[in-house]
Motif scaffolding. Structure first.
Motif, PDB file in Angstrom:
ATOM      1  N   TYR A   1       0.846  -1.191   0.000  1.00 36.27           N
ATOM      2  CA  TYR A   1       0.000   0.000   0.000  1.00 36.27           C
ATOM      3  C   TYR A   1       0.885   1.245   0.000  1.00 36.27           C
ATOM      4  O   TYR A   1       1.638   1.466   0.959  1.00 36.27           O
TER       5      TYR A   1
ATOM      6  N   HIS B   1      -1.132   5.192   4.630  1.00 38.49           N
ATOM      7  CA  HIS B   1      -1.206   3.970   3.814  1.00 38.49           C
ATOM      8  C   HIS B   1      -2.624   3.438   3.988  1.00 38.49           C
ATOM      9  O   HIS B   1      -3.080   3.258   5.127  1.00 38.49           O
ATOM     10  N   THR B   2      -3.317   3.181   2.916  1.00 37.08           N
ATOM     11  CA  THR B   2      -4.679   2.651   3.025  1.00 37.08           C
ATOM     12  C   THR B   2      -4.897   1.542   2.002  1.00 37.08           C
ATOM     13  O   THR B   2      -4.287   1.537   0.927  1.00 37.08           O
ATOM     14  N   GLY B   3      -5.762   0.602   2.343  1.00 39.31           N
ATOM     15  CA  GLY B   3      -6.082  -0.466   1.409  1.00 39.31           C
ATOM     16  C   GLY B   3      -6.969  -1.512   2.048  1.00 39.31           C
ATOM     17  O   GLY B   3      -7.436  -1.360   3.192  1.00 39.31           O
TER      18      GLY B   3
END
Length: 255
Positions: A137, A148-150
């Motif tokens: 990410y 950070h995203t996911g």
């Protein structure tokens, strides 16, 4: 060092074939970096529990706030974070362990921000049946403050999550989570939170963010920057506080 079978991984991590034992309990000649980190973990259970035999999806948000106000000492103007990368896995596998020795993949992430060797290690681990898919990410901005995203899938076979990201520029410093257990008492954990301090991968002896490469002949144990004094480059001396670098939140998606 690549991902191996469950037993072999834990044996290697504990024995530390490349470990320089004289450095354990020290960090660049100073004491106090191997005390257990102060962390905050919260498990919040929902009214309708989901059993672990069901495959589920989680979201991950790693909210990083490394800035010159909270971490002023030698703060680099080019501060940023590498992609947050890792995998889901079973109880026997691991990406890193505090007090263990960095694999080549963790070394590369911590020193350069590149996850390619770690991706290869995850692929080998998957062939042994101990890991799920490789996860990566990017941070939403090239800055010390970013997210950070996911999303990722979890199965009963691989209910643990491990992730790492480089604090860049730095000799070999990173943040990460090791083996978050998402299945508790037969049900998926609805939410997990943890504040992240910096870690030293033990592969480079540089004392500050912009130090030239100083590779160690023998890898030292992975340690935590948790000393609350001026021996810790992340410690805010003026305020007398040690702020976390990031906060990671892993949340079960609605089914």
């Amino acid at each position: 060092m690549n991902f191996l079978s469950a037993a072999a991984i834990l044996t290697i991590a504990l024995l530390g074939a490349n470990c320089d034992a004289t450095r354990f309990g020290q960090h660049h000649g100073k004491q106090g970096f191997f005390v257990k980190p102060r962390i905050i973990n919260k498990f919040k259970f929902q009214s309708q529990k989901i059993p672990c035999w069901k495959n589920v999806q989680y979201t991950v948000v790693n909210d990083c706030d490394w800035n010159s106000m909270t971490h002023p000492r030698d703060y680099p103007s080019s501060a940023h974070w590498s992609p947050l990368c890792g995998t889901t896995h079973n109880r026997g596998a691991s990406v890193f362990k505090i007090g263990g020795i960095s694999t080549d993949g963790v070394k590369q992430v911590a020193e350069t921000g590149d996850c390619s060797i770690l991706q290869t290690e995850v692929s080998k681990c998957a062939k042994y049946g101990s890991c799920g898919n490789f996860l990566s990410y990017p941070c939403s901005a090239m800055d010390g403050t970013c997210q950070h995203t996911g999303t990722f899938g979890v199965t009963k076979k691989y209910p643990y999550l491990s992730l790492v990201s480089m604090a860049a520029p730095s000799p070999d410093w990173f943040v990460g989570v090791d083996s978050i257990g998402l299945c508790e008492h037969g049900f998926w954990v609805p939410k997990y939170e943890k504040y992240l301090m910096g870690n030293d991968a033990g592969t480079d002896g540089g004392p500050t963010f912009l130090s030239p490469d100083m590779p160690l002949a023998k890898r030292a144990p992975i340690s935590v920057f948790d000393a609350k004094d001026d021996s810790n480059i992340f410690y805010n001396i003026e305020q007398g506080k040690l702020y976390p670098l990031c906060k990671i939140t892993v949340t079960l998606k609605s089914t």
